[in-house]
Structures are given as C-alpha cells and as structure tokens.
Design a protein around this motif. Structure first.
Motif, PDB file in Angstrom:
ATOM      1  N   PRO A   1       3.303  -4.222  -1.452  1.00  0.00           N
ATOM      2  CA  PRO A   1       4.411  -4.452  -0.522  1.00  0.00           C
ATOM      3  C   PRO A   1       5.768  -4.071  -1.113  1.00  0.00           C
ATOM      4  N   CYS A   2       6.594  -3.472  -0.281  1.00  0.00           N
ATOM      5  CA  CYS A   2       7.956  -3.157  -0.689  1.00  0.00           C
ATOM      6  C   CYS A   2       8.854  -4.333  -0.291  1.00  0.00           C
ATOM      7  N   PHE A   3      10.136  -4.240  -0.574  1.00  0.00           N
ATOM      8  CA  PHE A   3      11.046  -5.345  -0.244  1.00  0.00           C
ATOM      9  C   PHE A   3      11.055  -5.667   1.239  1.00  0.00           C
ATOM     10  N   GLU A   4      11.043  -4.594   2.045  1.00  0.00           N
ATOM     11  CA  GLU A   4      11.160  -4.818   3.485  1.00  0.00           C
ATOM     12  C   GLU A   4       9.899  -5.484   4.030  1.00  0.00           C
ATOM     13  N   CYS A   5       8.747  -5.217   3.384  1.00  0.00           N
ATOM     14  CA  CYS A   5       7.493  -5.837   3.821  1.00  0.00           C
ATOM     15  C   CYS A   5       7.568  -7.357   3.690  1.00  0.00           C
ATOM     16  N   THR A   6       8.313  -7.807   2.695  1.00  0.00           N
ATOM     17  CA  THR A   6       8.342  -9.248   2.392  1.00  0.00           C
ATOM     18  C   THR A   6       9.774  -9.762   2.413  1.00  0.00           C
TER      19      THR A   6
ATOM     20  N   LYS B   1       3.204  -2.139   9.398  1.00  0.00           N
ATOM     21  CA  LYS B   1       4.200  -1.561  10.306  1.00  0.00           C
ATOM     22  C   LYS B   1       5.588  -1.501   9.663  1.00  0.00           C
ATOM     23  N   CYS B   2       5.645  -1.719   8.345  1.00  0.00           N
ATOM     24  CA  CYS B   2       6.953  -1.714   7.668  1.00  0.00           C
ATOM     25  C   CYS B   2       7.689  -0.399   7.951  1.00  0.00           C
ATOM     26  N   PRO B   3       8.916  -0.483   8.451  1.00  0.00           N
ATOM     27  CA  PRO B   3       9.622   0.764   8.772  1.00  0.00           C
ATOM     28  C   PRO B   3      10.011   1.571   7.534  1.00  0.00           C
ATOM     29  N   ILE B   4       9.985   0.944   6.349  1.00  0.00           N
ATOM     30  CA  ILE B   4      10.461   1.618   5.140  1.00  0.00           C
ATOM     31  C   ILE B   4       9.327   2.276   4.339  1.00  0.00           C
ATOM     32  N   CYS B   5       8.173   1.594   4.203  1.00  0.00           N
ATOM     33  CA  CYS B   5       7.134   2.164   3.332  1.00  0.00           C
ATOM     34  C   CYS B   5       5.886   2.618   4.083  1.00  0.00           C
ATOM     35  N   SER B   6       5.863   2.486   5.404  1.00  0.00           N
ATOM     36  CA  SER B   6       4.706   2.986   6.154  1.00  0.00           C
ATOM     37  C   SER B   6       5.000   4.425   6.580  1.00  0.00           C
TER      38      SER B   6
HETATM   39 ZN   LIG Z   1       7.351  -1.964   3.172  1.00  0.00          ZN
END
Ligand SMILES: [Zn+2]
Length: 429
Positions: free
Chosen positions: A188-193, A329-334
């Motif tokens: 997970p990236c920051f935006e995921c969590t 569905k993370c907009p940053i790492c997906s």
């Molecule tokens: Zn992410």
C-alpha cells in the motif's frame, strides 16, 4: 579499517534461516552497498533526518543525498545532534552533509537545500531507495505521488516490477513512532492508507467561546476568535514573536477570568503551532528501523518489514506490525480510474466526460491533463493559453497509445491521479 565493517559483514557474509528470498551471502554485497549504483536519498535533515543520515553512513552506505529546505533553529540543537550553536541560521541539509562527510571517512553526502517540489521527477528516479524523515503529511503525500508516478503497468494491469521505487518512511510524535516500507504498486502507498492519519483534533468553537475548561481552550480562544475580532485584517503568523506574545497575554487573561491554571508562553506556542515535544530516543529507534529496512532492500539479507510497524514508548515499550493492504482503486498507485472514450472525441469532450463520470466527477473540479511528460491541457496559469489549442484535437491524435494512461491534476487533489482511457471504438475492430 577493515574491522570497521565487522558487524555489517556478519549480516552480509553468512547464510541462515532468517535471510531474505534469494539471498546469497558474500563480500560482494558490501561492495554493492558501497558501489556507485547504490544511491540513497534521505528526505529531511531534522530530528529524524540527522539520525537517518548517521545510521546510513555508519551502516556502510556511501552515496547518500539529503534534501531539506529548512534552516537550523536554536531549539533544534537538543536533538539534531549534527548541528552546533554556530550553525544557527544555516541550511540543515548543507551542515548535516558537511558534518557526516567530515566524521565518517569514505562517505559522500550530497546536500540539496530546497523544497522537495523544486526537484524534477528525474532527480528522484536516480536513487535505489528513498528514506523519508519528514514531519508533515503533505510532504509524505508529495513524495508518494512522485514514486508512484514512476510506475508502469503490464497489459493485464499488474505492476511492472522494474518501475518500482522502494521507499521507507519513518515518523515520530513524542513517544510514538512508525516505520513503513512502501513498494509502490505492490504494497500500500500513502493514499491507500490515508485513514491512518486522523484529522487534527479541533475544539468546537462554542466550547472555546462559552465554556472553556482547559488551558488549550483559552489559548485557542485567543488565537482563533479574539485575534480575528481585535486585529481584523491582520493574518496571524505563528513565527512572529509579537503575535505569539499577544495571543499568550489574551489567553492568560481569559484563563484567570475562568480560574483555569496552566497557560504559559511555551504551551501557547505548542497549542498554536500544534507542536508535540520531540523525543530524541524515539527518533533514534525509528531511524534505526528505517535504515535497517534500507539495508534489507539493497542486500536482501533479511525479509523486509511487512509493511507497517508502530512503536509506542510512553508506558513501557510496545511495538506492533501490521500488513496493510493496497486499495485496488487507489487513484495514485493503481493503473488508474477507467474512462470509456472514443478515439474521435476531442480532448474537450474527454474532459467533459470526466466531469460526468461517477468516480472522477467527485474528485475533480478543473482538471489539467498530461500524457507522459507532455502537457495536453493546463487548466490554470500561463500554460493555459499554450495548451488550449489541444482541446479541439482528437484524443486519438494526442494519445497514440494502446493503453493510454493520462495523468490528471487538479487543485482539489493533493497529488496527481491516473485515468486509464479505454477506446471503445477500437474494441469493435
Ligand atoms: Zn495507493
């Protein structure tokens, strides 16, 4: 001098059942750690950054860069041990690099005294691993968006492993801290969590105005309510001594009126600036975990932290590790939010389509779009006029790609996101 690496060699030269997958012990691993191909970036040269730089240099890393925009304040000196009283006012990055280079022979720390946003993406791409010693969520989100922007995807949407830039993040707050390892597109990236970072606690205004019960209530009353009433049109500046003194005096008066003890100048600064006292030992512990993870990433000497460790030291010592999961569905790492378009649609029509899309319309207000390094349309500023001509061009003409992934930026986003175009007119063929 050979003895200098005795401890790191014990880790790198021996096999065992705790080593990482594919680990092959041997002296060439230290050579790898110290080769020109292994470059580490330390983001931040503050409390955590000083510890990270020292740990990196003493653990065998040789090529280290450090970036920080701050200058040294006298209040930093109790824990930011690379700095001396004579350094006050100088660049943290420059002084930290100079000190490490002077103290640890063979190490080359290259300083960058600037904002992280000032460096191009290419700058960040050159590092093997990036270690964050930051104290703000915004800066973390920015670095996260940078490493995630390097990601490439296979046709089935899986992550292209060669594009992963590992990042280790440390953070401390008083006696609490965390360390996490991010393999963008994989963990997970920051935006995921993002939910891990709770919004800052604010007091309800009515409590401040009507029923203050604690010293911070009195301080926030002076800061948030009285300032606006008495000093209309003047922006409060937390770094302005006179402003802070004013708030302190008004808070003190109010606390005496209500018989509330505990308002001091120091507490006023703490509440207004939202400062939690920094604890040197917490920084040391978290930094050690981060640098150990950096060594693991480079040498595979042990399986990496999976993927988030928290440390609590206020009542005894407690640590806990959680394997958080990626948000698919993370907009940053997906690979991106899918958007069905036709190649014959103009860029203007594609933008209009984004604004009625059920997902995108909730995120975007006035999007700017780019494709690779090419700006297709910049919604604001001086480039608007330059890129306006593209609005009438067809998307097929602008984006000649089988799997076109656009980068979309918007004032309402904290970091750019991806939109994956699906050409519906192509599927027919
Ligand atoms: Zn992410």
């Amino acid at each position: 001098m050979e003895d200098r690496w005795h401890d790191i060699d014990l880790i790198l030269n021996r096999a065992g059942n705790l080593v990482g997958p594919g680990f092959e012990p041997g002296p060439e691993l230290r050579d790898l750690l110290q080769s020109d191909d292994t470059r580490v970036l330390c983001v931040g040269a503050g409390g955590l950054g000083c510890e990270i730089l020292k740990d990196l240099a003493l653990s065998g890393f040789v090529n280290i860069d450090v970036i920080d925009m701050d200058t040294i304040d006298v209040s930093n000196l109790n824990r930011q041990f690379l700095f001396r009283p004579r350094d006050v006012g100088k660049s943290k990055a420059l002084v930290a690099a100079e000190r490490i280079n002077a103290r640890v022979s063979g190490v080359q720390v290259v300083p960058h005294h600037c904002r992280i946003e000032e460096k191009p993406a290419e700058f960040y791409k050159q590092f093997t691993v990036i270690v964050l010693g930051l104290d703000s969520l915004e800066a973390r989100r920015y670095m996260n968006s940078v490493v995630c922007s390097f990601l490439g995807f296979e046709d089935d949407g899986s992550t292209d492993f060669s594009t992963i830039k590992p990042m280790v993040d440390g953070g401390t707050e008083g006696f609490k801290g965390h360390a996490r390892v991010i393999y963008p597109g994989y963990t997970p990236c920051f935006e995921c969590t993002l939910w891990l970072f709770p919004p800052q606690v604010k007091f309800p205004l009515c409590t401040l105005a009507e029923t203050p019960r604690t010293a911070p209530h009195c301080i926030e009353y002076a800061h948030l309510i009285l300032w606006g009433q008495v000093r209309q049109g003047e922006d409060f500046d937390a770094d302005n001594e006179e402003h802070m003194q004013w708030v302190y005096q008004r808070a003190l008066e109010r606390s005496q009126q209500y018989g509330i003890p505990g308002v001091t100048y120091q507490l006023t600064q703490g509440v207004v600036k939202n400062i939690i006292p920094a604890i040197a030992s917490t920084n040391a512990i978290i930094s050690a975990v981060c640098v150990l993870e950096a060594i693991k990433i480079v040498t595979m000497c042990s399986p990496g932290l999976n993927n988030y460790m928290m440390y609590m030291g206020s009542q005894g010592i407690y640590t806990h590790t959680v394997a958080y999961e990626r948000d698919p569905k993370c907009p940053i790492c997906s690979p991106g939010v899918p958007l069905d378009v036709e190649q014959s649609m103009t860029l203007k029509e594609v933008l209009d389509k984004m604004m009625v899309d059920p997902v995108l319309s909730t995120l975007l207000k006035k999007p700017s779009v780019s494709y690779g390094s090419k700006n297709l349309y910049v919604a604001q500023g001086i480039f608007e006029a330059d890129t306006r001509v593209n609005l009438q061009k067809t998307i097929g003409e602008l984006v000649p790609d089988e799997r076109p992934i656009l980068t979309v930026n918007d004032k309402s986003l904290s970091a750019p996101m991806r939109v994956m175009l699906r050409f519906t007119d192509k599927m027919v063929m």
